[in-house]
Design a protein around this motif. Structure first.
Motif, PDB file in Angstrom:
ATOM      1  N   MET A   1      94.218 -53.960  61.482  1.00 28.83           N
ATOM      2  CA  MET A   1      94.581 -52.934  62.463  1.00 28.83           C
ATOM      3  C   MET A   1      95.485 -53.564  63.519  1.00 28.83           C
ATOM      4  O   MET A   1      95.222 -54.656  63.999  1.00 28.83           O
ATOM      5  N   ILE A   2      96.556 -52.878  63.872  1.00 26.47           N
ATOM      6  CA  ILE A   2      97.458 -53.294  64.935  1.00 26.47           C
ATOM      7  C   ILE A   2      97.470 -52.177  65.970  1.00 26.47           C
ATOM      8  O   ILE A   2      97.929 -51.066  65.692  1.00 26.47           O
ATOM      9  N   ASN A   3      96.943 -52.469  67.146  1.00 28.29           N
ATOM     10  CA  ASN A   3      96.825 -51.462  68.214  1.00 28.29           C
ATOM     11  C   ASN A   3      96.114 -50.201  67.734  1.00 28.29           C
ATOM     12  O   ASN A   3      96.514 -49.086  68.041  1.00 28.29           O
ATOM     13  N   GLY A   4      95.064 -50.391  66.951  1.00 29.97           N
ATOM     14  CA  GLY A   4      94.250 -49.269  66.496  1.00 29.97           C
ATOM     15  C   GLY A   4      94.813 -48.498  65.305  1.00 29.97           C
ATOM     16  O   GLY A   4      94.261 -47.486  64.910  1.00 29.97           O
ATOM     17  N   VAL A   5      95.908 -48.967  64.728  1.00 30.93           N
ATOM     18  CA  VAL A   5      96.545 -48.280  63.600  1.00 30.93           C
ATOM     19  C   VAL A   5      96.553 -49.239  62.407  1.00 30.93           C
ATOM     20  O   VAL A   5      96.919 -50.407  62.559  1.00 30.93           O
ATOM     21  N   PRO A   6      96.177 -48.751  61.217  1.00 30.76           N
ATOM     22  CA  PRO A   6      96.232 -49.641  60.045  1.00 30.76           C
ATOM     23  C   PRO A   6      97.653 -50.145  59.792  1.00 30.76           C
ATOM     24  O   PRO A   6      98.621 -49.401  59.907  1.00 30.76           O
ATOM     25  N   LEU A   7      97.750 -51.413  59.482  1.00 35.68           N
ATOM     26  CA  LEU A   7      99.044 -52.038  59.226  1.00 35.68           C
ATOM     27  C   LEU A   7      99.674 -51.458  57.963  1.00 35.68           C
ATOM     28  O   LEU A   7      99.028 -51.350  56.933  1.00 35.68           O
ATOM     29  N   HIS A   8     100.944 -51.064  58.059  1.00 42.17           N
ATOM     30  CA  HIS A   8     101.712 -50.630  56.889  1.00 42.17           C
ATOM     31  C   HIS A   8     102.571 -51.817  56.477  1.00 42.17           C
ATOM     32  O   HIS A   8     103.309 -52.367  57.287  1.00 42.17           O
ATOM     33  N   PHE A   9     102.457 -52.244  55.242  1.00 43.90           N
ATOM     34  CA  PHE A   9     103.191 -53.428  54.820  1.00 43.90           C
ATOM     35  C   PHE A   9     103.901 -53.181  53.501  1.00 43.90           C
ATOM     36  O   PHE A   9     103.541 -52.285  52.746  1.00 43.90           O
ATOM     37  N   ARG A  10     104.946 -53.991  53.253  1.00 41.05           N
ATOM     38  CA  ARG A  10     105.737 -53.879  52.028  1.00 41.05           C
ATOM     39  C   ARG A  10     105.486 -55.026  51.075  1.00 41.05           C
ATOM     40  O   ARG A  10     105.805 -54.934  49.905  1.00 41.05           O
ATOM     41  N   GLU A  11     104.971 -56.139  51.583  1.00 43.34           N
ATOM     42  CA  GLU A  11     104.755 -57.298  50.742  1.00 43.34           C
ATOM     43  C   GLU A  11     103.377 -57.884  51.006  1.00 43.34           C
ATOM     44  O   GLU A  11     102.868 -57.795  52.119  1.00 43.34           O
ATOM     45  N   LEU A  12     102.826 -58.495  49.982  1.00 48.58           N
ATOM     46  CA  LEU A  12     101.561 -59.198  50.106  1.00 48.58           C
ATOM     47  C   LEU A  12     101.754 -60.592  49.526  1.00 48.58           C
ATOM     48  O   LEU A  12     102.233 -60.741  48.399  1.00 48.58           O
TER      49      LEU A  12
END
Length: 161
Positions: A143-154
């Motif tokens: 979570m980043i500032n209460g929002v789930p992180l949206h990512f393109r790569e793992l």
């Protein structure tokens, strides 16, 4: 928020009074906090806050440090959730330059990656064969500032997944 701004102003005044003829050091460490004064013993946590303190020192000082302002960063990983911005007003002057440097014999690493932790074996996956589902791991999205992180790569162990 007002308390943090007041503390920052007080720290800038203390820096001004005590370091006006010397180089001023602002320390950053992974175990620091941005409520600290930025000393070697009580470092800040972020480069962004150190830059802010350096800028405030310049704006609020009658006498600038003769040997510049040094932001000294201890070794370790610094995970960034937003870009570090250095404006022309932060860069210093010929008489009082701004230096951003690693602490002696240490390697700070700034990363835009966010660690995913607390991996566990997946359970109750009946739609896949057992030989595959028994090898699956799951973790909660950071979570980043209460929002789930949206990512393109793992990346796993420095390898793109």
């Amino acid at each position: 928020m007002r308390t943090i701004q007041l503390k920052t102003c007080l720290l800038v005044i203390l820096f001004t009074l005590s370091f006006s003829s010397y180089a001023t050091e602002i320390w950053v460490a992974t175990n620091g906090t941005d409520n600290n004064p930025g000393t070697k013993e009580k470092p800040l946590a972020t480069l962004s806050h150190a830059l802010f303190m350096a800028q405030q020192l310049r704006l609020n000082s009658a006498t600038l440090p003769a040997n510049g302002i040094h932001i000294i960063i201890k070794g370790g990983y610094y995970y960034l959730t937003k870009p570090i911005v250095i404006t022309t007003s932060m860069q210093g002057t010929a008489n009082c330059p701004l230096y951003i440097e690693a602490a002696p014999n240490e390697i700070p690493i700034f990363s835009g990656g966010i660690p995913v932790t607390k991996w566990q074996k997946a359970t109750n996956i009946t739609t896949l064969p057992t030989e595959i589902s028994s090898k699956l791991l799951v973790a909660k999205t950071p979570m980043i500032n209460g929002v789930p992180l949206h990512f393109r790569e793992l990346w796993i162990n420095n390898n793109k997944a």
